[in-house]
Write an enzyme that holds these catalytic residues in place. Structure first.
Site, PDB file in Angstrom:
ATOM      1  N   LYS A 137      31.214  -9.018  53.463  1.00 30.63           N
ATOM      2  CA  LYS A 137      31.458  -8.300  52.199  1.00 30.63           C
ATOM      3  C   LYS A 137      31.874  -6.842  52.380  1.00 30.63           C
ATOM      4  O   LYS A 137      32.560  -6.289  51.537  1.00 30.63           O
ATOM      5  CB  LYS A 137      30.213  -8.361  51.309  1.00 30.63           C
ATOM      6  CG  LYS A 137      29.980  -9.722  50.684  1.00 30.63           C
ATOM      7  CD  LYS A 137      28.780  -9.631  49.762  1.00 30.63           C
ATOM      8  CE  LYS A 137      28.575 -10.908  48.986  1.00 30.63           C
ATOM      9  NZ  LYS A 137      27.691 -10.686  47.828  1.00 30.63           N
ATOM     10  N   ASP A 153      29.734  -9.348  41.104  1.00 27.27           N
ATOM     11  CA  ASP A 153      28.281  -9.559  40.993  1.00 27.27           C
ATOM     12  C   ASP A 153      27.695  -8.850  39.764  1.00 27.27           C
ATOM     13  O   ASP A 153      26.844  -9.414  39.067  1.00 27.27           O
ATOM     14  CB  ASP A 153      27.562  -9.062  42.253  1.00 27.27           C
ATOM     15  CG  ASP A 153      27.701 -10.045  43.405  1.00 27.27           C
ATOM     16  OD1 ASP A 153      27.916 -11.250  43.148  1.00 27.27           O
ATOM     17  OD2 ASP A 153      27.593  -9.615  44.568  1.00 27.27           O
TER      18      ASP A 153
END
Ligand code: ATR
Length: 279
Positions: A72, A108
């Site tokens: 990520k 997210d």
């Protein structure tokens, strides 16, 4: 697996390992539901091969990919354009290959807020102060999304206070760090730690000081109903589970790659949760 044409759209999830990911199941159901000529694949890629693999996917005509652990942060370096959502979250979880460019974003925070809006109707980010347990990657994405959406005050509580202090500095705005969660005036309590996850220690917290209208959210989704959520429900508080965040964070990627706005509903929840213990 559907039968694909030569025009099939493809996407997938890059991770190492990636076999545990529920994203192929989730996107697979949406593809099937919408009759889309496309596929979403697990893409196991070693960290040292990540950048080459992403460029190869773009060359192969993939529409994009999700990015999960441990890539990520590395994903920033391969992007030609980085959305504010990724910069604020300090991580990229969604890549879109468009017009010869690699675009990185982070969904997210969006997933967290959408899940709360769906699971606790009437709750709004500006409703009141929020208390966040944890200071890792998930905490950063959620805290940034809450602040950007108008949360008036945020308190971070973490086992390692220095990490919470560093996160508070990175976030800026009305953020403080505390040794213990002060729940008396909280409108929202969120667990972003691994406490309460199957195989991890439980999260021991007395919820009795929380106001009656407060919402309790957990990002842990194995089990679906963590001890924290069970005690919130037992007190009559609204409780929002972590599976919903996983499902909602997948929506922007799916619509960018496959051109359809997918819906999160009970059938999808049950399908993705099929092998997840309830308690
Ligand atoms: P992620 O990026 O998925 O959020 P992470 O960076 O490992 O994962 O963060 C996990 C969070 O859970 C951290 O806030 C961690 O606390 P520390 O910063 O002190 O490590 C918290 N955590 C994990 N195990 C814990 C435990 N046994 N007790 C308290 N907090 C714990």
């Amino acid at each position: 697996m559907p039968i694909l044409s030569g025009h099939a759209r493809t996407a997938g999830v890059l991770g190492w390992p990636v076999a545990h990911s529920r994203s192929p199941r989730l996107h697979g159901l949406w593809l099937q539901r919408h009759g889309i000529d496309g596929a979403y694949l697990p893409l196991p890629v070693r960290p040292e091969r990540f950048a080459d693999a992403v460029r190869a996917l773009a060359d192969l005509g993939f529409r994009g990919a999700n990015v999960t652990i441990p890539h990520k942060e590395a994903a920033f370096a391969v992007c030609d354009h980085i959305a504010d959502s990724a910069r604020r979250a300090g991580a990229v979880n969604t890549l879109v290959f468009r017009d010869g460019r690699i675009e990185g974003s982070n969904t997210d925070g969006f997933g967290f807020l959408e899940n709360l809006r769906a699971g606790a109707p009437g709750w709004r980010p500006e409703s009141g102060p929020a208390v966040l347990l944890g200071a890792g990657g998930a905490a950063r994405a959620i805290a940034a999304a809450l602040l950007d959406a108008g949360c008036p005050r945020l308190t971070l509580v973490n086992r390692t206070p220095a990490r919470a202090e560093a996160l508070a500095r990175a976030l800026g705005g009305p953020v403080s760090v505390a040794d213990h969660p002060a729940l008396e005036d909280a409108a929202l309590l969120v667990n972003t730690t691994s406490l309460g996850m199957a195989g991890h220690p439980p999260l021991e917290l007395d919820l009795s000081p929380l106001p009656a209208g407060a919402v309790v959210a957990d990002i842990v989704y194995v089990p679906l109903e963590t001890g924290l959520l069970a005690s919130a429900r037992a007190r009559g508080l609204r409780a929002v589970d972590g599976l919903g965040m996983l499902l909602h964070q997948a929506r922007p990627g799916f619509s960018a790659w496959f051109g359809v706005e997918p819906v999160v509903d009970q059938e999808l929840r049950d399908f993705v949760a099929a092998d997840i213990p309830r308690r």
